[in-house]
Design an enzyme around this catalytic site. Structure first.
Site, mmCIF file in Angstrom:
data_model
loop_
_atom_site.group_PDB
_atom_site.id
_atom_site.type_symbol
_atom_site.label_atom_id
_atom_site.label_comp_id
_atom_site.label_asym_id
_atom_site.label_seq_id
_atom_site.Cartn_x
_atom_site.Cartn_y
_atom_site.Cartn_z
ATOM 1 N NE ARG A 188 -9.112 -3.072 -2.838
ATOM 2 C CZ ARG A 188 -8.985 -4.411 -2.453
ATOM 3 N NH1 ARG A 188 -9.592 -5.461 -3.250
ATOM 4 N NH2 ARG A 188 -8.412 -4.772 -1.352
ATOM 5 C CB CYS B 125 -0.951 -0.126 1.147
ATOM 6 S SG CYS B 125 -1.974 -1.475 1.475
HETATM 7 P P1 XMP Z 1 -0.814 -7.144 3.285
HETATM 8 O O1 XMP Z 1 0.094 -6.275 4.245
HETATM 9 O O2 XMP Z 1 -1.268 -8.548 4.049
HETATM 10 O O3 XMP Z 1 -1.991 -6.414 3.090
HETATM 11 O O4 XMP Z 1 0.083 -7.214 2.084
HETATM 12 C C1 XMP Z 1 -3.014 -7.101 2.168
HETATM 13 C C2 XMP Z 1 -4.314 -5.630 2.316
HETATM 14 O O5 XMP Z 1 -3.855 -4.319 1.822
HETATM 15 C C3 XMP Z 1 -5.231 -3.604 1.351
HETATM 16 N N1 XMP Z 1 -4.563 -3.394 -0.213
HETATM 17 C C4 XMP Z 1 -4.251 -2.323 -0.559
HETATM 18 N N2 XMP Z 1 -4.145 -1.229 0.137
HETATM 19 N N3 XMP Z 1 -3.223 0.257 -1.748
HETATM 20 C C5 XMP Z 1 -3.618 0.184 -0.549
HETATM 21 O O6 XMP Z 1 -3.595 1.223 0.098
HETATM 22 C C6 XMP Z 1 -3.261 -0.834 -2.773
HETATM 23 O O7 XMP Z 1 -2.874 -1.109 -3.631
HETATM 24 C C7 XMP Z 1 -3.673 -2.170 -1.916
HETATM 25 N N4 XMP Z 1 -4.086 -3.506 -2.214
HETATM 26 C C8 XMP Z 1 -4.595 -4.203 -1.346
HETATM 27 C C9 XMP Z 1 -5.960 -4.748 1.233
HETATM 28 O O8 XMP Z 1 -6.989 -4.282 2.269
HETATM 29 C C10 XMP Z 1 -5.378 -6.072 1.309
HETATM 30 O O9 XMP Z 1 -6.264 -6.979 1.979
#
Ligand code: XMP
Length: 536
Positions: A453, A358
């Site tokens: 999203r 993120c």
């Molecule tokens: P982890 O830390 O497990 O996080 O790799 C997965 C979660 O991150 C969110 N997610 C995003 N948040 N930009 C964001 O700000 C993104 O591009 C993005 N893609 C996923 C999502 O909640 C996921 O479950």
């Protein structure tokens, strides 16, 4: 007399030493005292540590079951993220078999996502009620194409006529390109040689009946079920029966619905039409398709859940499907939790910007460090009678233990993205193998479908859009079973240290302390040359 008093005194002292003493209480506080005392500073996993407590609980005796909503009862509190490099049907099957849940992402057509849910729900277990069949006039090559297209991993294909009457079975070894030109009728095992059982003979416990059949017939490993007119009704395989028997004695059982099918979730977006209005018809048709295939829970998954569009989408789905469990998010405030609960969500996803891929906090300057967000959300959720999931930022099992002191489950992306079961593309760099892992807010993922999203239209090509996620690589991590075993082992250790037999006890007993930067350094292996990385 003196001896009795002495003994009583000793007993009382022993009971007394089970409780935290006064000094402990000043340093290690329960959630309300701790987070309120730290309201001036937002904290995340590495900022805190949990204090140990007197324990009579061995890690192996802890229970990890969690109830997210009616019908969504998991045996481990871990959910794989609805991301296009994390969860498709293979990951969802693996998660459910391990007692958790997979949320199938929506960066694919609705039709494809519905087919993926059907694949999870139809995953072989017990009686396969709608076996994939082939008609006698087809060639083996036709079937091979279907197997490749649908990614079937099984090899038993009954042959039936147009009325569903059983004509025979294909032997597994003919599913080979060298036999592609053969007609099904040329290579079929004829009906007279196929073992069958009448549906009416299965009794109340079909699995036990099938189990007994395989014991009585050691040369057989398939049993076909037919009705009184010899029409195909189902299929048992010995390997499934063996798995079920194994599972019955496993500590963490697979997560299943009332019909013994694996649990499966799917994400949907707050889709808008070209004019920017919520596309109500399309959202409902999508959810209807998922429900028809047996989806157990849907997740209205967005970056900002405390919005009119997400609230209206949740309400739309709630009104149309009163019994369907709904996960919605993401939010990081108490008001956000209350809003989504009011709109009809049962489970709220908490996390804005903690994810490993993120960049929301950098790009938009918003988001709350995860533990503080979880604390605030957990108190609002308790008031509204909903549950919460800690979504993003989990990098090790200790983070999960900390998250579970406030949430009913965790969503993991990065820690699962390197597994064999994830759909990420495999890349080799300098002899090392990696899997691609990308944020759903990365430009590439938004182009593939996840733009909504982040509140953008997919057709929005004229406006400048800032990515809120990165494209990255993860080292390959091996099988999901292996990765989950490590995570579960860590959770059980944490619970043992706190004397918590269940997750509810963990939430009730947890006491926190903030750690300094030096304390964080101390927490990892240090001043050694690591031969093997202990924590991944
Ligand atoms: P982890 O830390 O497990 O996080 O790799 C997965 C979660 O991150 C969110 N997610 C995003 N948040 N930009 C964001 O700000 C993104 O591009 C993005 N893609 C996923 C999502 O909640 C996921 O479950």
């Amino acid at each position: 007399m003196l001896v009795i008093f002495g003994h009583l005194f000793l007993c009382l002292r022993m009971v007394g030493t089970h409780e935290p003493n006064e000094l402990d209480l000043q340093f290690f506080q329960g959630a309300d005292d701790f987070f309120l005392a730290h309201s001036h500073q937002a904290l995340t996993y590495d900022d805190v540590s949990l204090a140990t407590l007197y324990s009579e609980i061995l890690p192996r005796d802890t229970q990890l079951s969690t109830r997210l909503a009616e019908g969504v009862e998991l045996n481990i509190p871990i959910i794989s993220a609805d991301m296009d490099t994390v969860t498709e049907s293979r990951m969802a099957i693996g998660m459910a078999l391990n007692g958790g849940l997979g949320l199938i992402h929506y960066n694919m057509s609705e039709k494809e996502q519905i087919a993926q849910v059907a694949r999870v729900k139809g995953h072989v277990h017990g009686l396969i009620q709608n076996p994939v069949t082939i008609s006698p006039d087809k060639e083996i090559g036709d079937l091979l194409q279907t197997i490749e297209k649908e990614k079937y991993t099984f090899s038993t294909f009954p042959v039936v006529d147009s009325k569903g009457k059983l004509l025979g079975v294909l032997p597994a070894h003919v599913l080979n390109k060298r036999f592609a030109a053969y007609k099904v009728t040329d290579v079929i095992i004829p009906r007279s040689k196929v073992c069958t059982i009448l549906q009416s003979q299965l009794g109340n416990d079909a699995i036990t009946t099938a189990d007994q059949y395989f014991t009585d017939n050691p040369m057989e490993h398939k049993l076909i079920v037919v009705d009184g007119r010899d029409r195909l009704c189902g299929l048992f395989t010995l390997s499934d029966i063996l798995k079920i028997n194994q599972e019955r004695s496993a500590q963490f059982k697979a997560a299943r619905d009332s019909r013994f099918r694996l649990l499966c979730g799917a994400a949907v977006s707050a889709t808008r039409d070209a004019s920017g209005k919520l596309d109500r018809r399309r959202i409902l048709a999508h959810v209807y398709g998922l429900v028809e295939k047996g989806v157990d829970v849907i997740a209205v998954s967005t970056a900002h859940g405390h919005t009119k569009g997400v609230g209206e989408s949740v309400k739309l789905i709630r009104d149309a499907f009163p019994e369907l469990p709904i996960i919605a998010g993401n939010v990081t405030t108490g008001a956000g939790v209350e809003y989504l609960a009011e709109m009809g969500a049962n489970v709220i996803k908490i996390g804005q910007g903690p994810g490993s891929i993120c960049s929301t906090r950098l790009v938009a300057g918003v988001g709350i460090p995860q533990l503080t967000a979880l604390y605030v959300a957990s108190r609002a959720a308790a008031k509204r009678g909903v549950t919460i999931l800690a979504d993003g930022g989990i990098t090790k099992s200790g983070d999960i233990v900390k998250a579970l002191t406030l949430a009913q489950g965790v969503i993991c992306g990065g820690v699962l993205a390197g597994c064999d079961e994830s759909p990420g593309e495999i890349i080799e760099i300098a002899g090392k193998i990696y899997k691609k892992y990308r944020g759903m807010g990365s430009l590439a993922a938004m182009k593939a479908g996840s733009a909504s999203r982040y509140g953008h239209l997919k057709s929005d090509t004229t406006r400048k859009i800032a990515a809120e996620g990165v494209e990255a690589l993860k080292e390959i991590a091996g099988s999901l079973d292996h990765v989950l075993t490590q995570l579960i082992g860590g959770i059980q250790s944490g619970m043992g240290y706190l004397g918590a037999r269940t997750l509810a006890e963990l939430r009730q007993k947890a006491r926190y302390v903030q750690v300094s930067a030096a304390g964080q350094r101390e927490a990892s292996p240090h001043d050694v040359i690591e031969l093997k990385t202990a924590v991944k």
